[in-house]
Design a protein around this motif. Structure first.
Motif, PDB file in Angstrom:
ATOM      1  N   TYR A 157       0.828  -1.196   0.000  1.00  0.00           N
ATOM      2  CA  TYR A 157       0.000   0.000   0.000  1.00  0.00           C
ATOM      3  C   TYR A 157       0.866   1.252   0.000  1.00  0.00           C
ATOM      4  N   CYS A 158       0.384   2.248  -0.708  1.00  0.00           N
ATOM      5  CA  CYS A 158       0.968   3.574  -0.661  1.00  0.00           C
ATOM      6  C   CYS A 158       0.092   4.413   0.280  1.00  0.00           C
ATOM      7  N   ALA A 159       0.720   5.246   1.087  1.00  0.00           N
ATOM      8  CA  ALA A 159      -0.025   6.070   2.029  1.00  0.00           C
ATOM      9  C   ALA A 159       0.618   7.435   2.136  1.00  0.00           C
ATOM     10  N   ALA A 160      -0.198   8.421   2.482  1.00  0.00           N
ATOM     11  CA  ALA A 160       0.276   9.792   2.586  1.00  0.00           C
ATOM     12  C   ALA A 160       0.009  10.359   3.973  1.00  0.00           C
ATOM     13  N   ASP A 161       1.016  11.027   4.502  1.00  0.00           N
ATOM     14  CA  ASP A 161       0.908  11.726   5.785  1.00  0.00           C
ATOM     15  C   ASP A 161       1.029  13.205   5.467  1.00  0.00           C
ATOM     16  N   LYS A 162      -0.109  13.895   5.456  1.00  0.00           N
ATOM     17  CA  LYS A 162      -0.135  15.287   5.033  1.00  0.00           C
ATOM     18  C   LYS A 162       0.267  16.220   6.149  1.00  0.00           C
ATOM     19  N   GLY A 163       0.806  17.349   5.742  1.00  0.00           N
ATOM     20  CA  GLY A 163       1.012  18.443   6.671  1.00  0.00           C
ATOM     21  C   GLY A 163       2.240  18.326   7.542  1.00  0.00           C
ATOM     22  N   ARG A 164       3.124  17.397   7.215  1.00  0.00           N
ATOM     23  CA  ARG A 164       4.347  17.276   8.001  1.00  0.00           C
ATOM     24  C   ARG A 164       5.490  17.972   7.286  1.00  0.00           C
ATOM     25  N   SER A 165       6.521  18.307   8.069  1.00  0.00           N
ATOM     26  CA  SER A 165       7.701  18.953   7.483  1.00  0.00           C
ATOM     27  C   SER A 165       8.811  17.955   7.222  1.00  0.00           C
ATOM     28  N   SER A 166       8.568  16.686   7.551  1.00  0.00           N
ATOM     29  CA  SER A 166       9.556  15.651   7.283  1.00  0.00           C
ATOM     30  C   SER A 166       8.889  14.291   7.401  1.00  0.00           C
ATOM     31  N   CYS A 167       9.673  13.247   7.117  1.00  0.00           N
ATOM     32  CA  CYS A 167       9.199  11.874   7.295  1.00  0.00           C
ATOM     33  C   CYS A 167       9.842  11.220   8.511  1.00  0.00           C
ATOM     34  N   SER A 168      10.441  12.016   9.375  1.00  0.00           N
ATOM     35  CA  SER A 168      11.169  11.437  10.498  1.00  0.00           C
ATOM     36  C   SER A 168      10.223  10.670  11.418  1.00  0.00           C
ATOM     37  N   GLY A 169      10.781   9.736  12.166  1.00  0.00           N
ATOM     38  CA  GLY A 169       9.974   8.898  13.035  1.00  0.00           C
ATOM     39  C   GLY A 169      10.076   7.458  12.612  1.00  0.00           C
ATOM     40  N   SER A 170       9.508   6.601  13.424  1.00  0.00           N
ATOM     41  CA  SER A 170       9.598   5.173  13.155  1.00  0.00           C
ATOM     42  C   SER A 170       9.043   4.817  11.787  1.00  0.00           C
ATOM     43  N   ILE A 171       9.776   3.975  11.076  1.00  0.00           N
ATOM     44  CA  ILE A 171       9.326   3.512   9.762  1.00  0.00           C
ATOM     45  C   ILE A 171       8.075   2.666   9.907  1.00  0.00           C
ATOM     46  N   GLN A 172       7.849   2.125  11.086  1.00  0.00           N
ATOM     47  CA  GLN A 172       6.733   1.214  11.281  1.00  0.00           C
ATOM     48  C   GLN A 172       5.411   1.900  11.621  1.00  0.00           C
ATOM     49  N   THR A 173       5.466   3.151  12.046  1.00  0.00           N
ATOM     50  CA  THR A 173       4.225   3.759  12.485  1.00  0.00           C
ATOM     51  C   THR A 173       3.315   4.103  11.314  1.00  0.00           C
ATOM     52  N   VAL A 174       2.039   3.825  11.494  1.00  0.00           N
ATOM     53  CA  VAL A 174       1.048   4.238  10.506  1.00  0.00           C
ATOM     54  C   VAL A 174       0.295   5.467  10.991  1.00  0.00           C
ATOM     55  N   VAL A 175       0.637   5.913  12.208  1.00  0.00           N
ATOM     56  CA  VAL A 175      -0.017   7.096  12.762  1.00  0.00           C
ATOM     57  C   VAL A 175       0.275   8.290  11.873  1.00  0.00           C
ATOM     58  N   GLY A 176      -0.755   8.989  11.497  1.00  0.00           N
ATOM     59  CA  GLY A 176      -0.603  10.162  10.645  1.00  0.00           C
ATOM     60  C   GLY A 176      -0.855   9.878   9.183  1.00  0.00           C
ATOM     61  N   PHE A 177      -0.714   8.628   8.788  1.00  0.00           N
ATOM     62  CA  PHE A 177      -0.953   8.275   7.380  1.00  0.00           C
ATOM     63  C   PHE A 177      -2.457   8.077   7.199  1.00  0.00           C
ATOM     64  N   ALA A 178      -3.123   9.161   6.887  1.00  0.00           N
ATOM     65  CA  ALA A 178      -4.576   9.141   6.833  1.00  0.00           C
ATOM     66  C   ALA A 178      -5.126   8.731   5.479  1.00  0.00           C
ATOM     67  N   GLU A 179      -4.324   8.866   4.438  1.00  0.00           N
ATOM     68  CA  GLU A 179      -4.789   8.562   3.092  1.00  0.00           C
ATOM     69  C   GLU A 179      -4.059   7.323   2.587  1.00  0.00           C
ATOM     70  N   TRP A 180      -4.822   6.367   2.084  1.00  0.00           N
ATOM     71  CA  TRP A 180      -4.258   5.104   1.630  1.00  0.00           C
ATOM     72  C   TRP A 180      -4.795   4.751   0.248  1.00  0.00           C
ATOM     73  N   GLY A 181      -3.945   4.097  -0.534  1.00  0.00           N
ATOM     74  CA  GLY A 181      -4.396   3.556  -1.801  1.00  0.00           C
ATOM     75  C   GLY A 181      -5.060   2.209  -1.598  1.00  0.00           C
ATOM     76  N   GLN A 182      -5.474   1.607  -2.713  1.00  0.00           N
ATOM     77  CA  GLN A 182      -6.178   0.327  -2.647  1.00  0.00           C
ATOM     78  C   GLN A 182      -5.232  -0.857  -2.498  1.00  0.00           C
ATOM     79  N   GLY A 183      -3.982  -0.654  -2.814  1.00  0.00           N
ATOM     80  CA  GLY A 183      -3.005  -1.724  -2.671  1.00  0.00           C
ATOM     81  C   GLY A 183      -2.738  -2.462  -3.967  1.00  0.00           C
ATOM     82  N   THR A 184      -1.564  -3.062  -4.032  1.00  0.00           N
ATOM     83  CA  THR A 184      -1.196  -3.900  -5.169  1.00  0.00           C
ATOM     84  C   THR A 184      -0.482  -5.140  -4.627  1.00  0.00           C
ATOM     85  N   GLN A 185      -0.857  -6.294  -5.134  1.00  0.00           N
ATOM     86  CA  GLN A 185      -0.357  -7.555  -4.594  1.00  0.00           C
ATOM     87  C   GLN A 185       1.004  -7.904  -5.178  1.00  0.00           C
TER      88      GLN A 185
END
Length: 128
Positions: free
Chosen positions: A95-123
């Motif tokens: 899945y591709c996901a977007a975390d809007k409104g941040r000034s960076s991507c810093s933080g745990s690679i594992q967290t999904v917190v903040g990623f409010a928008e998600w695609g449908q996924g590709t297998q």
């Protein structure tokens, strides 16, 4: 509402390669953190890689470092995930996901917190 559309999944043998694409609407792409996550059956979401589109800073999960590369095409509002040397353990829905409104991507690679928008996924399926 913004959109994310993934493509590029498929079935490959171990050792093979695939390139995933995530095309985003402008409001989700510009100056945002875009990430790739995956989910295997019966498992939780796993962070794979992410990129901050303003500047291109990248982050990777340890499990994919040296094998996967995340990149961007600003003109096409697209983020790519080049996956090389695939193993059966990489089999999952990606899945591709977007975390809007941040000034960076810093933080745990594992967290999904903040990623409010998600695609449908590709297998992605990797056979041994």
């Amino acid at each position: 509402q913004g959109q994310l559309m993934e493509s590029g999944g498929g079935s490959v043998q171990a050792g093979g390669s695939l390139r995933l694409s995530c095309t985003a609407s402008r409001d989700l792409y510009d100056n945002n953190c875009l990430g790739w996550f995956r989910r295997a059956p019966g498992k939780a979401h796993e962070g794979v890689a992410k990129i901050y589109t303003a500047g291109g800073t990248t982050y990777y999960a340890d499990s994919v470092k040296g094998r996967f590369t995340i990149s961007q095409d600003n003109a096409e509002k697209t983020v790519f995930l080049q996956m090389n040397d695939l193993t059966p353990e990489d089999t999952a829905m990606y899945y591709c996901a977007a975390d809007k409104g941040r000034s960076s991507c810093s933080g745990s690679i594992q967290t999904v917190v903040g990623f409010a928008e998600w695609g449908q996924g590709t297998q992605v399926t990797v056979s041994s």
